[in-house]
Design a protein around this motif. Sequence first.
Motif, PDB file in Angstrom:
ATOM      1  N   ALA A   4       0.846  -1.191   0.000  1.00 44.40           N
ATOM      2  CA  ALA A   4       0.000   0.000   0.000  1.00 44.40           C
ATOM      3  C   ALA A   4       0.882   1.241   0.000  1.00 44.40           C
ATOM      4  CB  ALA A   4      -0.916  -0.004   1.223  1.00 44.40           C
ATOM      5  N   GLY A   5       0.494   2.220  -0.799  1.00 44.49           N
ATOM      6  CA  GLY A   5       1.266   3.448  -0.889  1.00 44.49           C
ATOM      7  C   GLY A   5       2.295   3.449  -2.002  1.00 44.49           C
ATOM      8  N   SER A   6       2.412   2.341  -2.745  1.00 47.32           N
ATOM      9  CA  SER A   6       3.350   2.317  -3.869  1.00 47.32           C
ATOM     10  C   SER A   6       2.920   3.325  -4.930  1.00 47.32           C
ATOM     11  CB  SER A   6       3.409   0.916  -4.485  1.00 47.32           C
ATOM     12  OG  SER A   6       3.888  -0.034  -3.563  1.00 47.32           O
ATOM     13  N   THR A   7       3.890   3.944  -5.577  1.00 47.29           N
ATOM     14  CA  THR A   7       3.580   4.941  -6.606  1.00 47.29           C
ATOM     15  C   THR A   7       3.156   4.260  -7.891  1.00 47.29           C
ATOM     16  OG1 THR A   7       5.816   5.032  -7.515  1.00 47.29           O
ATOM     17  CG2 THR A   7       5.333   6.448  -5.609  1.00 47.29           C
ATOM     18  N   LEU A   8       2.560   5.036  -8.785  1.00 48.81           N
ATOM     19  CA  LEU A   8       2.188   4.520 -10.097  1.00 48.81           C
ATOM     20  C   LEU A   8       3.423   4.018 -10.840  1.00 48.81           C
ATOM     21  CD1 LEU A   8       0.171   4.021 -12.388  1.00 48.81           C
ATOM     22  CD2 LEU A   8       0.466   6.425 -13.063  1.00 48.81           C
ATOM     23  N   ARG A  44       6.112 -13.281 -18.255  1.00 47.60           N
ATOM     24  CA  ARG A  44       5.046 -14.027 -18.945  1.00 47.60           C
ATOM     25  C   ARG A  44       5.404 -14.274 -20.410  1.00 47.60           C
ATOM     26  NH1 ARG A  44       0.189 -14.494 -16.268  1.00 47.60           N
ATOM     27  NH2 ARG A  44      -1.016 -14.508 -18.179  1.00 47.60           N
ATOM     28  N   ARG A  45       6.129 -13.344 -21.032  1.00 46.37           N
ATOM     29  CA  ARG A  45       6.564 -13.582 -22.421  1.00 46.37           C
ATOM     30  C   ARG A  45       7.618 -14.683 -22.485  1.00 46.37           C
ATOM     31  NH1 ARG A  45       6.458  -7.843 -22.479  1.00 46.37           N
ATOM     32  NH2 ARG A  45       8.747  -7.741 -22.341  1.00 46.37           N
ATOM     33  N   LEU A  46       8.532 -14.690 -21.526  1.00 45.03           N
ATOM     34  CA  LEU A  46       9.621 -15.662 -21.557  1.00 45.03           C
ATOM     35  C   LEU A  46       9.196 -17.046 -21.083  1.00 45.03           C
ATOM     36  CD1 LEU A  46      12.568 -13.477 -20.185  1.00 45.03           C
ATOM     37  CD2 LEU A  46      12.178 -14.186 -22.554  1.00 45.03           C
ATOM     38  N   PHE A  47       8.262 -17.095 -20.124  1.00 39.94           N
ATOM     39  CA  PHE A  47       7.856 -18.376 -19.520  1.00 39.94           C
ATOM     40  C   PHE A  47       6.332 -18.428 -19.478  1.00 39.94           C
ATOM     41  CE2 PHE A  47      11.793 -16.850 -17.443  1.00 39.94           C
ATOM     42  CZ  PHE A  47      12.665 -17.843 -17.839  1.00 39.94           C
ATOM     43  N   SER A  48       5.733 -18.573 -20.629  1.00 38.68           N
ATOM     44  CA  SER A  48       4.277 -18.418 -20.728  1.00 38.68           C
ATOM     45  C   SER A  48       3.507 -19.476 -19.949  1.00 38.68           C
ATOM     46  CB  SER A  48       3.851 -18.438 -22.201  1.00 38.68           C
ATOM     47  OG  SER A  48       4.281 -19.633 -22.822  1.00 38.68           O
ATOM     48  N   ALA A  49       4.128 -20.623 -19.679  1.00 40.25           N
ATOM     49  CA  ALA A  49       3.427 -21.683 -18.952  1.00 40.25           C
ATOM     50  C   ALA A  49       3.786 -21.721 -17.474  1.00 40.25           C
ATOM     51  CB  ALA A  49       3.736 -23.041 -19.587  1.00 40.25           C
ATOM     52  N   ALA A  50       4.649 -20.821 -17.031  1.00 39.61           N
ATOM     53  CA  ALA A  50       5.107 -20.848 -15.637  1.00 39.61           C
ATOM     54  C   ALA A  50       4.183 -20.025 -14.743  1.00 39.61           C
ATOM     55  CB  ALA A  50       6.536 -20.310 -15.552  1.00 39.61           C
ATOM     56  N   HIS A  51       4.291 -20.257 -13.448  1.00 35.82           N
ATOM     57  CA  HIS A  51       3.522 -19.513 -12.461  1.00 35.82           C
ATOM     58  C   HIS A  51       4.018 -18.069 -12.422  1.00 35.82           C
ATOM     59  CE1 HIS A  51       2.007 -18.144  -8.573  1.00 35.82           C
ATOM     60  NE2 HIS A  51       1.231 -19.230  -8.525  1.00 35.82           N
ATOM     61  N   GLN A  52       3.105 -17.100 -12.492  1.00 37.54           N
ATOM     62  CA  GLN A  52       3.530 -15.706 -12.508  1.00 37.54           C
ATOM     63  C   GLN A  52       4.058 -15.292 -11.139  1.00 37.54           C
ATOM     64  OE1 GLN A  52      -0.397 -14.035 -13.549  1.00 37.54           O
ATOM     65  NE2 GLN A  52      -0.201 -12.719 -11.742  1.00 37.54           N
ATOM     66  N   PRO A  53       5.118 -14.446 -11.128  1.00 40.95           N
ATOM     67  CA  PRO A  53       5.721 -14.067  -9.847  1.00 40.95           C
ATOM     68  C   PRO A  53       5.018 -12.902  -9.150  1.00 40.95           C
ATOM     69  CG  PRO A  53       7.003 -13.172 -11.657  1.00 40.95           C
ATOM     70  CD  PRO A  53       5.914 -13.996 -12.274  1.00 40.95           C
ATOM     71  N   PHE A  54       4.317 -12.054  -9.903  1.00 39.62           N
ATOM     72  CA  PHE A  54       3.763 -10.826  -9.343  1.00 39.62           C
ATOM     73  C   PHE A  54       2.262 -10.739  -9.580  1.00 39.62           C
ATOM     74  CE2 PHE A  54       8.025  -8.766 -10.714  1.00 39.62           C
ATOM     75  CZ  PHE A  54       8.660  -9.253  -9.575  1.00 39.62           C
ATOM     76  N   SER A  55       1.619 -10.001  -8.708  1.00 36.10           N
ATOM     77  CA  SER A  55       0.252  -9.528  -8.914  1.00 36.10           C
ATOM     78  C   SER A  55       0.261  -8.037  -8.605  1.00 36.10           C
ATOM     79  CB  SER A  55      -0.729 -10.253  -7.994  1.00 36.10           C
ATOM     80  OG  SER A  55      -1.995  -9.616  -8.032  1.00 36.10           O
ATOM     81  N   LEU A  56      -0.562  -7.286  -9.291  1.00 37.79           N
ATOM     82  CA  LEU A  56      -0.605  -5.844  -9.057  1.00 37.79           C
ATOM     83  C   LEU A  56      -1.535  -5.465  -7.916  1.00 37.79           C
ATOM     84  CD1 LEU A  56      -0.457  -4.437 -12.697  1.00 37.79           C
ATOM     85  CD2 LEU A  56       1.395  -5.171 -11.180  1.00 37.79           C
ATOM     86  N   ARG A  67       7.748  -3.288  -0.694  1.00 43.38           N
ATOM     87  CA  ARG A  67       7.737  -1.854  -0.418  1.00 43.38           C
ATOM     88  C   ARG A  67       8.934  -1.227  -1.124  1.00 43.38           C
ATOM     89  NH1 ARG A  67       9.606   1.010   4.066  1.00 43.38           N
ATOM     90  NH2 ARG A  67       9.848  -0.923   5.271  1.00 43.38           N
ATOM     91  N   PHE A  68       8.649  -0.188  -1.895  1.00 45.77           N
ATOM     92  CA  PHE A  68       9.667   0.453  -2.718  1.00 45.77           C
ATOM     93  C   PHE A  68      10.246   1.666  -2.006  1.00 45.77           C
ATOM     94  CE2 PHE A  68       6.887  -1.798  -5.622  1.00 45.77           C
ATOM     95  CZ  PHE A  68       7.748  -2.343  -6.565  1.00 45.77           C
ATOM     96  N   GLN A  69      11.576   1.833  -2.133  1.00 49.07           N
ATOM     97  CA  GLN A  69      12.245   3.008  -1.569  1.00 49.07           C
ATOM     98  C   GLN A  69      13.303   3.480  -2.557  1.00 49.07           C
ATOM     99  OE1 GLN A  69      14.022   1.862   2.151  1.00 49.07           O
ATOM    100  NE2 GLN A  69      12.113   1.984   3.311  1.00 49.07           N
ATOM    101  N   GLN A  70      13.153   4.683  -3.072  1.00 52.00           N
ATOM    102  CA  GLN A  70      14.232   5.236  -3.893  1.00 52.00           C
ATOM    103  C   GLN A  70      15.293   5.810  -2.974  1.00 52.00           C
ATOM    104  OE1 GLN A  70      13.120   8.062  -6.916  1.00 52.00           O
ATOM    105  NE2 GLN A  70      15.060   7.767  -7.999  1.00 52.00           N
ATOM    106  N   SER A  71      16.566   5.528  -3.300  1.00 59.16           N
ATOM    107  CA  SER A  71      17.668   5.930  -2.428  1.00 59.16           C
ATOM    108  C   SER A  71      18.692   6.733  -3.210  1.00 59.16           C
ATOM    109  CB  SER A  71      18.344   4.691  -1.824  1.00 59.16           C
ATOM    110  OG  SER A  71      19.519   5.042  -1.140  1.00 59.16           O
ATOM    111  N   GLY A  72      18.975   7.932  -2.747  1.00 56.04           N
ATOM    112  CA  GLY A  72      19.984   8.761  -3.388  1.00 56.04           C
ATOM    113  C   GLY A  72      21.391   8.261  -3.178  1.00 56.04           C
ATOM    114  N   SER A  73      21.590   7.332  -2.264  1.00 55.41           N
ATOM    115  CA  SER A  73      22.931   6.802  -2.003  1.00 55.41           C
ATOM    116  C   SER A  73      23.291   5.638  -2.927  1.00 55.41           C
ATOM    117  CB  SER A  73      23.042   6.346  -0.549  1.00 55.41           C
ATOM    118  OG  SER A  73      22.157   5.262  -0.285  1.00 55.41           O
ATOM    119  N   LEU A  74      22.338   5.169  -3.724  1.00 58.67           N
ATOM    120  CA  LEU A  74      22.585   4.059  -4.634  1.00 58.67           C
ATOM    121  C   LEU A  74      22.771   4.567  -6.061  1.00 58.67           C
ATOM    122  CD1 LEU A  74      19.948   1.435  -3.403  1.00 58.67           C
ATOM    123  CD2 LEU A  74      22.417   1.425  -2.987  1.00 58.67           C
TER     124      LEU A  74
END
Length: 639
Positions: A168-172, A186-198, A208-215
């Motif tokens: 929750a709170g992730s940016t667009l 999904r293009r590379l492994f069309s028959a495999a279990h998908q890793p992500f859901s939106l 949880r996403f964090q942009q870091s200026g030190s990286l």
Amino acid sequence: MSKTGFRLENAWHPIEGDPSGGFVFTLVNLTDTPISDFKLAYTALTRVMDNPACENATFLLRNANFHQYAPPAGFVLEPGASWRFTVRGLWRPAKHRTDGAKSAYLTFSDGTHHTIDVADLMLEGRVSEPQKPLLPEGRVTEPFSLLPWPKQAKLQAGETPVVLYPAAGSTLADVKAMDTVLSLHRRLFSAAHQPFSLIAVEQGKAIRFQQSGSLAAEAYELTFAEDEIVLAYGGDAGRQYGLTALAQLHDGARRNAALFRFPGSGTITDEPRYGWRGCHLDVSRQFAPAPDVLRLIDILAWYKMNVFHWHLTDDEAWRFEVRAYPQLTTVGVMRGPDEPMLPQLGNAAEPVGGFYTQADVAAIIAHASELNVEVVPEVDIPGHSTAILAALPELVDGQEAPDSYRSVQGFPNNALNPAIEETYVFLGKVFDEMVELFPSKLIHIGGDEVADNTWMASPLARKLMEKEGLDGTFGLQSHFMKRIQKMLAERGRSMAGWDEVSHGGGVDPDGTLLMAWRAPEVGVELAKEGYDVVMTPGQAYYLDMVQDEAWQEPGASWAGTVPPHHTYHYEAVGDFPEDLKPRLRGVQACIWTEHFLNRNYFNHLVFPRLPAVAEAAWTPRERKDWDRFSALVRLSPTL
């Protein structure tokens, strides 16, 4: 049974006193009809000299890889019978089964052409060894599927979540990045279990996403905890690479749960070893349809490679639309018995073409950009220009003998003439359209394999040499390249090229990127001369090279035998003195397609060596592990 009614059997045999040996060809007639007064043509990379010694045949013509013979006068090939003839006078010995005829056809007295089937090259007089396994079984001491292996990883195995989803709170932008990697998987492994859901999913785990200026822009950090995963990243590329690592971890745990697990806790701290992690594809010798190009770019993105070097032109064809010169993709792309260019490299009686429209190019660039892959286009000049000169004969010095020099591949008079001013007008218009199409600041201009005596029979070139005080072929080449460099600079672009661009005085090294392909030590010499360098030596990173010495192993062998183990362990930076290491921009695999007659050949030769180059480009030397790679690479996507 042969689908064409004829089959050409061919074999190579050693000959005492002649290290190149000889060919034996046998044409078998499986039809119900006798034939006579015909000619046989075949294409082969093991070329004959100009006056080969033939028994029971007459040699008629060779143009590069194209060869043509006729049977003795009055010969009739009856149904069920065969015509056998031998040829001596080869430029080099055949070493592998793909060194023989790749295609063949008959030309009858009425001028029609008839494709015939071709068998693999057989070996006579020596033992033909079978292919050997290219990879050990492999083993993993850490049960995590990550390729390339990260810079640092301290992980403990846990349960595999059903999917990963944005907290929750992730940016667009974060969600879009997740969708991009999900679509890639999904293009590379069309028959495999998908890793992500939106969206949040029961039994899933949040990211949880964090942009870091030190990286740095391509760096990321992953922290695994019981309730969530934190992805810290420097820039868009780093976020994508972190998500790709998560997708790989999930994919491996789902597809091979006996060997791989998903992390339950721990951290990954990661960034690439080199800024240039490239893969080249030659689409001139063998045309790759746009969907195949897109899939190759997907594979590069899966392995965190960031440069697609697109070799779009060569002697055999010009492959992209230039609106100012439509003849480049009508005349300059067609090969066939009655076409402007003769069949080469597996073509037979049917004319072949294929090119990318500007809309195709734009779509491929957009696809690559979404995956943080830069597309660097190559127009190979001044040599390797047979297709250009077939389409634009006005670029030829009419006073020059038409067969006054030949390239190493056997093409006669195949280089753009630096003394013809219209050459630069032509290239200027090509560059104008390229800079509109390709956002890359680099345009690769080839510059390789100009034969030693090129242009020496051209009165115009001789006059230019005298006027400018130029010394021979390579002085002319340097003069040409300097003009091209200036033309690119005027269009806001920098020059990339093969290492021979440095010949004859070279060009201004400032901002110029050269690729060392002939031998590893060439890269060090280029760096000493002030050039930035990408290492792509044929002895390690040319993926058309054979992977084993066995006769049955397909591929080229001029750079030696390149097993996956060698590709994986080769260290591009090994010979660079400390003060020159900043000149080493990175490494690149090259896919030259003379031997790539079908998708099976492509996959056999490119994999697992392309992932091996990807790991060499990303993973610190001390973190590489051949056994781990051998286990992980079995999950690799292929074309």
